[in-house]
Design an enzyme around this catalytic site. Sequence first.
Site: not given
Ligand code: 5GP
Ligand code: ZN
Length: 115
Positions: A33, A49, A89, A95, A100, A102
């Site tokens: 991350d 996706h 999430n 949140g 995509h 994850h």
């Molecule tokens: P969410 O809130 O959607 O569960 O988490 C998205 C996560 O993706 C966040 O922890 C954020 O730091 C991470 N993230 C967003 N953009 C990028 C990116 O371009 N590269 C990486 N390695 N992590 C990302």
């Molecule tokens: Zn995607």
Amino acid sequence: MNADPNCIFCKIVAGQIPARKAYEDDELLAFHDIHPWAPVHVLVIPKQHIATLAEVGPEHDALLGRMLGLAPRLMKSLGVGNGFRTVINTGPDGGQEVYHLHMHVMGGPRPWSKG
Ligand code: 5GP
Ligand code: ZN
């Protein structure tokens, strides 16, 4: 592979945006991350996706099982030996920021900056 041209994680899968990879196979990618909450903070994604966990169907059961099953092996390979946290999430109230699917996998000695 099913991809969304506007999706940041699809761009990581395609190599259009750099990421520090921790694991890769035909179906899955794990990368660190960009804003880690913990000493080790990895995101496990399907290469195809899928926007959110709310969208999966029975046809995704095996893929989801593989994502979860990867977590302990990944943490072991990254030297995490004292437990870890897995988080998905889902949707606005969940949140979710990146649409995509994850799974966050976080570990390493506390204190963590969040979580
Ligand atoms: P969410 O809130 O959607 O569960 O988490 C998205 C996560 O993706 C966040 O922890 C954020 O730091 C991470 N993230 C967003 N953009 C990028 C990116 O371009 N590269 C990486 N390695 N992590 C990302
Ligand atoms: Zn995607």
